[in-house]
Enzyme design. Structure first.
Site, PDB file in Angstrom:
ATOM      1  N   ASN A  10       0.867  -1.180   0.000  1.00  0.00           N
ATOM      2  CA  ASN A  10       0.000   0.000   0.000  1.00  0.00           C
ATOM      3  C   ASN A  10       0.902   1.228   0.000  1.00  0.00           C
ATOM      4  O   ASN A  10       1.501   1.557   1.017  1.00  0.00           O
ATOM      5  CB  ASN A  10      -0.883  -0.027   1.261  1.00  0.00           C
ATOM      6  CG  ASN A  10      -1.721   1.233   1.401  1.00  0.00           C
ATOM      7  OD1 ASN A  10      -1.847   2.010   0.455  1.00  0.00           O
ATOM      8  ND2 ASN A  10      -2.291   1.433   2.581  1.00  0.00           N
ATOM      9  N   TRP A  11       0.992   1.867  -1.166  1.00  0.00           N
ATOM     10  CA  TRP A  11       1.927   2.989  -1.303  1.00  0.00           C
ATOM     11  C   TRP A  11       1.354   4.278  -0.718  1.00  0.00           C
ATOM     12  O   TRP A  11       2.049   5.285  -0.649  1.00  0.00           O
ATOM     13  CB  TRP A  11       2.291   3.199  -2.768  1.00  0.00           C
ATOM     14  CG  TRP A  11       3.114   2.090  -3.370  1.00  0.00           C
ATOM     15  CD1 TRP A  11       3.465   0.900  -2.776  1.00  0.00           C
ATOM     16  CD2 TRP A  11       3.692   2.060  -4.679  1.00  0.00           C
ATOM     17  NE1 TRP A  11       4.221   0.150  -3.634  1.00  0.00           N
ATOM     18  CE2 TRP A  11       4.379   0.827  -4.812  1.00  0.00           C
ATOM     19  CE3 TRP A  11       3.695   2.942  -5.770  1.00  0.00           C
ATOM     20  CZ2 TRP A  11       5.053   0.464  -5.981  1.00  0.00           C
ATOM     21  CZ3 TRP A  11       4.365   2.582  -6.932  1.00  0.00           C
ATOM     22  CH2 TRP A  11       5.035   1.362  -7.028  1.00  0.00           C
ATOM     23  N   LYS A  12       0.085   4.245  -0.369  1.00  0.00           N
ATOM     24  CA  LYS A  12      -0.595   5.435   0.187  1.00  0.00           C
ATOM     25  C   LYS A  12      -0.365   6.646  -0.733  1.00  0.00           C
ATOM     26  O   LYS A  12      -0.306   6.480  -1.940  1.00  0.00           O
ATOM     27  CB  LYS A  12      -0.127   5.697   1.619  1.00  0.00           C
ATOM     28  CG  LYS A  12      -0.190   4.445   2.492  1.00  0.00           C
ATOM     29  CD  LYS A  12      -0.016   4.730   3.935  1.00  0.00           C
ATOM     30  CE  LYS A  12       0.097   3.413   4.684  1.00  0.00           C
ATOM     31  NZ  LYS A  12       0.020   3.563   6.114  1.00  0.00           N
ATOM     32  N   HIS A 100      -9.494   0.936   4.882  1.00  0.00           N
ATOM     33  CA  HIS A 100      -8.207   1.118   5.584  1.00  0.00           C
ATOM     34  C   HIS A 100      -8.433   2.038   6.785  1.00  0.00           C
ATOM     35  O   HIS A 100      -9.261   2.946   6.735  1.00  0.00           O
ATOM     36  CB  HIS A 100      -7.183   1.730   4.622  1.00  0.00           C
ATOM     37  CG  HIS A 100      -5.794   1.720   5.173  1.00  0.00           C
ATOM     38  ND1 HIS A 100      -5.352   2.670   6.072  1.00  0.00           N
ATOM     39  CD2 HIS A 100      -4.757   0.859   4.986  1.00  0.00           C
ATOM     40  CE1 HIS A 100      -4.104   2.394   6.403  1.00  0.00           C
ATOM     41  NE2 HIS A 100      -3.715   1.297   5.758  1.00  0.00           N
ATOM     42  N   GLU A 102      -6.881   4.444   7.850  1.00  0.00           N
ATOM     43  CA  GLU A 102      -6.698   5.877   7.587  1.00  0.00           C
ATOM     44  C   GLU A 102      -7.939   6.473   6.945  1.00  0.00           C
ATOM     45  O   GLU A 102      -8.185   7.679   7.053  1.00  0.00           O
ATOM     46  CB  GLU A 102      -5.438   6.092   6.723  1.00  0.00           C
ATOM     47  CG  GLU A 102      -4.181   5.858   7.548  1.00  0.00           C
ATOM     48  CD  GLU A 102      -2.959   5.453   6.745  1.00  0.00           C
ATOM     49  OE1 GLU A 102      -2.950   5.599   5.507  1.00  0.00           O
ATOM     50  OE2 GLU A 102      -1.988   4.973   7.380  1.00  0.00           O
ATOM     51  N   GLU A 173      -5.390  -5.346  10.639  1.00  0.00           N
ATOM     52  CA  GLU A 173      -4.417  -4.275  10.823  1.00  0.00           C
ATOM     53  C   GLU A 173      -4.713  -3.536  12.123  1.00  0.00           C
ATOM     54  O   GLU A 173      -5.528  -2.595  12.132  1.00  0.00           O
ATOM     55  CB  GLU A 173      -4.503  -3.286   9.661  1.00  0.00           C
ATOM     56  CG  GLU A 173      -4.152  -3.870   8.315  1.00  0.00           C
ATOM     57  CD  GLU A 173      -3.518  -2.830   7.407  1.00  0.00           C
ATOM     58  OE1 GLU A 173      -2.399  -3.063   6.955  1.00  0.00           O
ATOM     59  OE2 GLU A 173      -4.135  -1.779   7.179  1.00  0.00           O
ATOM     60  N   GLY A 179       2.274   2.017  10.702  1.00  0.00           N
ATOM     61  CA  GLY A 179       3.189   3.146  10.548  1.00  0.00           C
ATOM     62  C   GLY A 179       3.916   3.528  11.829  1.00  0.00           C
ATOM     63  O   GLY A 179       4.543   4.587  11.896  1.00  0.00           O
ATOM     64  N   SER A 218       3.347  -2.436  10.426  1.00  0.00           N
ATOM     65  CA  SER A 218       4.803  -2.441  10.624  1.00  0.00           C
ATOM     66  C   SER A 218       5.441  -3.785  10.260  1.00  0.00           C
ATOM     67  O   SER A 218       6.376  -4.237  10.921  1.00  0.00           O
ATOM     68  CB  SER A 218       5.152  -2.025  12.057  1.00  0.00           C
ATOM     69  OG  SER A 218       4.691  -0.710  12.291  1.00  0.00           O
ATOM     70  N   GLY A 239       2.789  -1.171   4.310  1.00  0.00           N
ATOM     71  CA  GLY A 239       2.844   0.250   3.979  1.00  0.00           C
ATOM     72  C   GLY A 239       4.282   0.688   3.753  1.00  0.00           C
ATOM     73  O   GLY A 239       4.833   0.539   2.659  1.00  0.00           O
TER      74      GLY A 239
HETATM   75  C1  PEP Z   1      -0.808   0.020   6.088  1.00  0.00           C
HETATM   76  O1  PEP Z   1      -0.861   1.207   5.845  1.00  0.00           O
HETATM   77  O2  PEP Z   1      -1.710  -0.722   5.718  1.00  0.00           O
HETATM   78  C2  PEP Z   1       0.345  -0.478   6.832  1.00  0.00           C
HETATM   79  C3  PEP Z   1       0.297  -1.703   7.276  1.00  0.00           C
HETATM   80  O3  PEP Z   1       1.391   0.391   7.019  1.00  0.00           O
HETATM   81  P1  PEP Z   1       2.806   0.039   7.690  1.00  0.00           P
HETATM   82  O4  PEP Z   1       3.305  -1.217   7.055  1.00  0.00           O
HETATM   83  O5  PEP Z   1       3.662   1.221   7.349  1.00  0.00           O
HETATM   84  O6  PEP Z   1       2.578  -0.115   9.143  1.00  0.00           O
END
Ligand code: PEP
Length: 259
Positions: A10-12, A100, A102, A173, A179, A218, A239
């Site tokens: 997920n490049w956001k 998600h 976010e 998640e 993050g 993470s 992410g």
């Molecule tokens: C995500 O945004 O779905 C995610 C898991 O981010 P990260 O790997 O940076 O925690």
């Protein structure tokens, strides 16, 4: 039960077209060197929508698949700034992330997430639906109750067709792990994935056994081998570590061979 592993980046909101193409090229090159691994592992990147067309031209319908990061619940019409599933399909997407944290944080509730999942199925996309509790909810002992409610809101929208049911992807998640550099502990992951599997099989029967449950939060090269080997972990939603080809490929390398 063997399920094909799924690794999703997920490049956001990161990446203009050129660097996005460079990153995809790096990943694609690495996948080319891992052809045997690709037999049991599917790899998807979810770049910003503005890069999808260029990436589709570049990647075609090869080993590295494209996904959207969000979609509208509507098919078309006066929804300024939104993208519908057909538009994502039109630029080469096979998958779409739904709900998600976010997006949930900016007001997307369980009902909307359920309708978006239905829209993804309707438009021929495979939804990757995110669920997970906040730190406060975990500390209050409410993690399972929160996730149960998130799943319950999806169930009325899961299509009857068995192949669609089985294609559903759920990503656990924990919000506090996204993050932050702090992943959930293996025992927490095993417990929640087992809980999710039980909910899904209770509601969907045999199809619930086929649903892939990803872990996200993470996930990185340093912890991927441990996490991806856990029971009922069928892959990862990544992410930060998806933004560097070497890290993303190292996570793919950590998928156990027995998938
Ligand atoms: C995500 O945004 O779905 C995610 C898991 O981010 P990260 O790997 O940076 O925690």
């Amino acid at each position: 039960m063997r399920r094909r592993a799924l690794i999703v980046g997920n490049w956001k909101m990161n990446g203009l077209i050129e660097p996005a193409c460079d990153l995809a090229d790096g990943i694609l090159f690495g996948l080319g060197q891992r052809a045997d691994r690709m037999l049991h592992c599917e790899v998807v990147i979810c770049p910003p929508a503005t890069a999808l067309h260029a990436l589709h031209q570049r990647l075609g319908s090869g080993t590295l698949k494209l996904g959207g990061q969000n979609l509208s619940e509507h098919e078309s019409g006066p929804h300024t700034g939104e993208l519908c599933g057909i538009m994502l399909r039109n630029v080469g997407c096979w998958y779409v992330i739904v709900g998600h944290s976010e997006r949930r944080a900016s007001g997307e509730g369980n009902e909307v997430v359920g309708r978006k999942m239905a829209a993804a199925f309707r438009d021929g996309l495979t939804p990757i639906v995110c669920v997970g509790e906040s730190l406060d909810e975990r500390e209050r002992g409410a993690a399972e109750a929160v996730v149960r409610e998130q799943i319950a809101a999806l169930l009325p929208h899961v299509p009857d067709a068995r192949n669609k049911r089985e294609s559903l992807v759920v990503a656990y998640e924990p919000v506090w792990a996204i993050g932050t550099g702090r992943n959930a502990e293996p025992e927490q992951i095993v417990a929640m994935h087992g809980f999710l599997r039980a909910l899904l099989t209770e509601a969907l029967g045999a199809a619930g056994e086929k649903v892939r449950i990803l872990y996200g939060g993470s996930l990185k090269p340093a912890n991927a081998r441990t996490i991806l080997a856990l029971g009922d972990v069928d892959g990862g939603l990544i992410g930060g570590a998806a933004l560097k080809a070497t890290d993303f490929l190292a996570i793919i390398d950590a998928v156990p061979d027995e998938f």
